[in-house]
Motif scaffolding. Sequence first.
Motif, PDB file in Angstrom:
ATOM      1  N   ALA A  97       0.851  -1.189   0.000  1.00 20.00           N
ATOM      2  CA  ALA A  97       0.000   0.000   0.000  1.00 20.00           C
ATOM      3  C   ALA A  97       0.888   1.240   0.000  1.00 20.00           C
ATOM      4  N   LEU A  98       0.660   2.133  -0.947  1.00 19.16           N
ATOM      5  CA  LEU A  98       1.480   3.337  -1.050  1.00 19.16           C
ATOM      6  C   LEU A  98       1.171   4.282   0.099  1.00 19.16           C
ATOM      7  N   SER A  99       2.216   4.907   0.614  1.00 16.21           N
ATOM      8  CA  SER A  99       2.045   5.879   1.688  1.00 16.21           C
ATOM      9  C   SER A  99       1.521   7.193   1.112  1.00 16.21           C
ATOM     10  N   GLU A 100       1.150   8.096   1.999  1.00 20.56           N
ATOM     11  CA  GLU A 100       0.640   9.400   1.561  1.00 20.56           C
ATOM     12  C   GLU A 100       1.710  10.159   0.789  1.00 20.56           C
ATOM     13  N   GLU A 101       2.980  10.054   1.220  1.00 20.95           N
ATOM     14  CA  GLU A 101       4.063  10.739   0.524  1.00 20.95           C
ATOM     15  C   GLU A 101       4.268  10.173  -0.879  1.00 20.95           C
ATOM     16  N   GLU A 102       4.162   8.849  -1.017  1.00 20.24           N
ATOM     17  CA  GLU A 102       4.331   8.232  -2.331  1.00 20.24           C
ATOM     18  C   GLU A 102       3.195   8.602  -3.277  1.00 20.24           C
ATOM     19  N   GLN A 103       1.981   8.653  -2.768  1.00 18.14           N
ATOM     20  CA  GLN A 103       0.860   9.062  -3.613  1.00 18.14           C
ATOM     21  C   GLN A 103       0.973  10.533  -3.988  1.00 18.14           C
ATOM     22  N   PRO A 109       3.358  15.823 -10.363  1.00 16.22           N
ATOM     23  CA  PRO A 109       3.567  16.359 -11.713  1.00 16.22           C
ATOM     24  C   PRO A 109       2.300  16.914 -12.356  1.00 16.22           C
ATOM     25  N   PHE A 110       1.122  16.493 -11.887  1.00 11.54           N
ATOM     26  CA  PHE A 110      -0.130  16.923 -12.496  1.00 11.54           C
ATOM     27  C   PHE A 110      -0.805  18.059 -11.727  1.00 11.54           C
ATOM     28  N   PHE A 111      -0.680  18.048 -10.397  1.00 15.35           N
ATOM     29  CA  PHE A 111      -1.406  19.017  -9.578  1.00 15.35           C
ATOM     30  C   PHE A 111      -0.504  19.944  -8.775  1.00 15.35           C
ATOM     31  N   GLY A 112       0.803  19.761  -8.846  1.00 15.02           N
ATOM     32  CA  GLY A 112       1.691  20.623  -8.101  1.00 15.02           C
ATOM     33  C   GLY A 112       2.043  20.051  -6.741  1.00 15.02           C
ATOM     34  N   PRO A 113       3.035  20.654  -6.069  1.00 13.30           N
ATOM     35  CA  PRO A 113       3.523  20.100  -4.793  1.00 13.30           C
ATOM     36  C   PRO A 113       2.621  20.390  -3.599  1.00 13.30           C
ATOM     37  N   ASP A 114       1.659  21.286  -3.733  1.00 15.10           N
ATOM     38  CA  ASP A 114       0.840  21.701  -2.587  1.00 15.10           C
ATOM     39  C   ASP A 114      -0.538  21.047  -2.597  1.00 15.10           C
ATOM     40  N   LEU A 115      -0.638  19.863  -3.164  1.00 11.06           N
ATOM     41  CA  LEU A 115      -1.928  19.190  -3.227  1.00 11.06           C
ATOM     42  C   LEU A 115      -2.352  18.728  -1.828  1.00 11.06           C
ATOM     43  N   PRO A 116      -3.517  19.154  -1.344  1.00 16.36           N
ATOM     44  CA  PRO A 116      -3.979  18.740   0.006  1.00 16.36           C
ATOM     45  C   PRO A 116      -4.661  17.379  -0.038  1.00 16.36           C
ATOM     46  N   LEU A 117      -3.875  16.334   0.098  1.00 13.79           N
ATOM     47  CA  LEU A 117      -4.437  14.990   0.015  1.00 13.79           C
ATOM     48  C   LEU A 117      -5.433  14.700   1.132  1.00 13.79           C
ATOM     49  N   ASP A 118      -5.195  15.293   2.296  1.00 12.01           N
ATOM     50  CA  ASP A 118      -6.066  14.974   3.427  1.00 12.01           C
ATOM     51  C   ASP A 118      -7.469  15.545   3.274  1.00 12.01           C
ATOM     52  N   THR A 119      -7.648  16.493   2.373  1.00 12.18           N
ATOM     53  CA  THR A 119      -8.973  17.087   2.181  1.00 12.18           C
ATOM     54  C   THR A 119      -9.648  16.617   0.896  1.00 12.18           C
ATOM     55  N   LEU A 120      -8.995  15.770   0.134  1.00 14.02           N
ATOM     56  CA  LEU A 120      -9.543  15.288  -1.127  1.00 14.02           C
ATOM     57  C   LEU A 120      -9.844  13.796  -1.035  1.00 14.02           C
ATOM     58  N   PRO A 121     -10.895  13.346  -1.725  1.00 13.48           N
ATOM     59  CA  PRO A 121     -11.241  11.909  -1.697  1.00 13.48           C
ATOM     60  C   PRO A 121     -10.334  11.104  -2.630  1.00 13.48           C
ATOM     61  N   ILE A 122      -9.054  11.023  -2.288  1.00 15.94           N
ATOM     62  CA  ILE A 122      -8.085  10.295  -3.108  1.00 15.94           C
ATOM     63  C   ILE A 122      -8.168   8.810  -2.775  1.00 15.94           C
ATOM     64  N   PRO A 123      -8.325   7.940  -3.754  1.00 20.51           N
ATOM     65  CA  PRO A 123      -8.351   6.499  -3.462  1.00 20.51           C
ATOM     66  C   PRO A 123      -6.983   6.001  -3.000  1.00 20.51           C
ATOM     67  N   GLN A 124      -6.995   4.927  -2.239  1.00 24.87           N
ATOM     68  CA  GLN A 124      -5.754   4.300  -1.782  1.00 24.87           C
ATOM     69  C   GLN A 124      -5.229   3.386  -2.894  1.00 24.87           C
ATOM     70  N   LEU A 125      -3.954   3.497  -3.186  1.00 24.38           N
ATOM     71  CA  LEU A 125      -3.326   2.684  -4.227  1.00 24.38           C
ATOM     72  C   LEU A 125      -2.474   1.596  -3.594  1.00 24.38           C
ATOM     73  N   ILE A 126      -2.559   0.417  -4.159  1.00 30.25           N
ATOM     74  CA  ILE A 126      -1.716  -0.708  -3.752  1.00 30.25           C
ATOM     75  C   ILE A 126      -0.916  -1.142  -4.968  1.00 30.25           C
ATOM     76  N   GLU A 127       0.380  -1.155  -4.814  1.00 31.61           N
ATOM     77  CA  GLU A 127       1.284  -1.534  -5.923  1.00 31.61           C
ATOM     78  C   GLU A 127       1.519  -3.037  -5.882  1.00 31.61           C
ATOM     79  N   ILE A 128       1.316  -3.701  -7.018  1.00 26.73           N
ATOM     80  CA  ILE A 128       1.437  -5.155  -7.108  1.00 26.73           C
ATOM     81  C   ILE A 128       2.563  -5.501  -8.067  1.00 26.73           C
ATOM     82  N   ASP A 129       3.488  -6.337  -7.612  1.00 27.68           N
ATOM     83  CA  ASP A 129       4.542  -6.874  -8.469  1.00 27.68           C
ATOM     84  C   ASP A 129       4.262  -8.349  -8.710  1.00 27.68           C
ATOM     85  N   GLU A 130       4.292  -8.745  -9.981  1.00 26.94           N
ATOM     86  CA  GLU A 130       3.964 -10.116 -10.345  1.00 26.94           C
ATOM     87  C   GLU A 130       5.217 -10.971 -10.433  1.00 26.94           C
ATOM     88  N   THR A 131       5.014 -12.278 -10.352  1.00 26.77           N
ATOM     89  CA  THR A 131       6.086 -13.223 -10.634  1.00 26.77           C
ATOM     90  C   THR A 131       6.205 -13.400 -12.139  1.00 26.77           C
TER      91      THR A 131
END
Length: 297
Positions: A97-103, A109-131
């Motif tokens: 599961a990606l941390s808040e800093e990783e997300q 690059p799309f919204f700038g460095p001051d994006l307030p993640l805690d106030t936006l309904p951002i979905p949680q991302l989980i990174e999957i590596d396959e065999t």
Amino acid sequence: MARFTSLVVGDAQADRVVPPSGFTANLTTFSAAAMAFLAVFALALSLASGRLADRWSNDLARSSTLRISAPADQMDAQVAAALRVLETTPGVATAKALSEEEQRALLEPFFGPDLPLDTLPIPQLIEIDETAQGYDAAGLRLRLAAEVPGAVLDDHTRWREPLVRAASRLRLLGWTAFLLIGGAMAAMITLAAQAALSANGQVISVLRLVGAQDSYIAGAFVRRFTLRGFTGAVVGMIAGLVAITLLPAAQQEGGFLTGLGFQGGAWFWPLLIPVVAAGVAFAATRAAARRKLRELP
């Protein structure tokens, strides 16, 4: 071997048939140099596109993303349930599961460095590596639908295929440009050889009167124009390699435009360009000489 030696050493008497300087000499040398310069970039484009296609294919083929959209009070539970499902799924090497800093870094690059993640309904991302074998995407989606209703699996297929297809077409475009450059050089050298043959029509007639064979006369033109093509191509190749080295090196954030160059053993491929140019000049001049000598009285 004898033909190669005669092509390099030549015949001093026969060489006098072909003007050593002038319009045809300058045109042949300049054309070969310009085409070799362009051929270096066409070759670099083809090889870089191939590397790009392989990298995109490998990077995206072995990774997936799981997106979880849920109310804030249910997010942690659904993330934990999704990780348990992934840990027991054959073909999944790791799931994180990606941390808040990783997300934030992904969205910056799309919204700038001051994006307030805690106030936006951002979905949680989980990174999957396959065999290497991969997992059953359809089966995993069914399990997630039953146990984690807010999860959406993205196996990157819709991203990977267009990118790889675009890079493959760029590679094909580079090789097509390389072939067109060779054809254009052959046409220019053919015109220059025909001009030289026409300008020396009287000399050729005299040589015939004294017993010179057409093969002897054509050989003089073939040798001179082949060496001109080779010399010009060497100059153009060196200029092209210098220009390639001045381009920005490959950078992760720079994308494709910073990776247009040669890597490793690929630096030896441009060395074949003067050889190919000499072969094109040899074939084009010989065909032009034979045709023109048949036309001359």
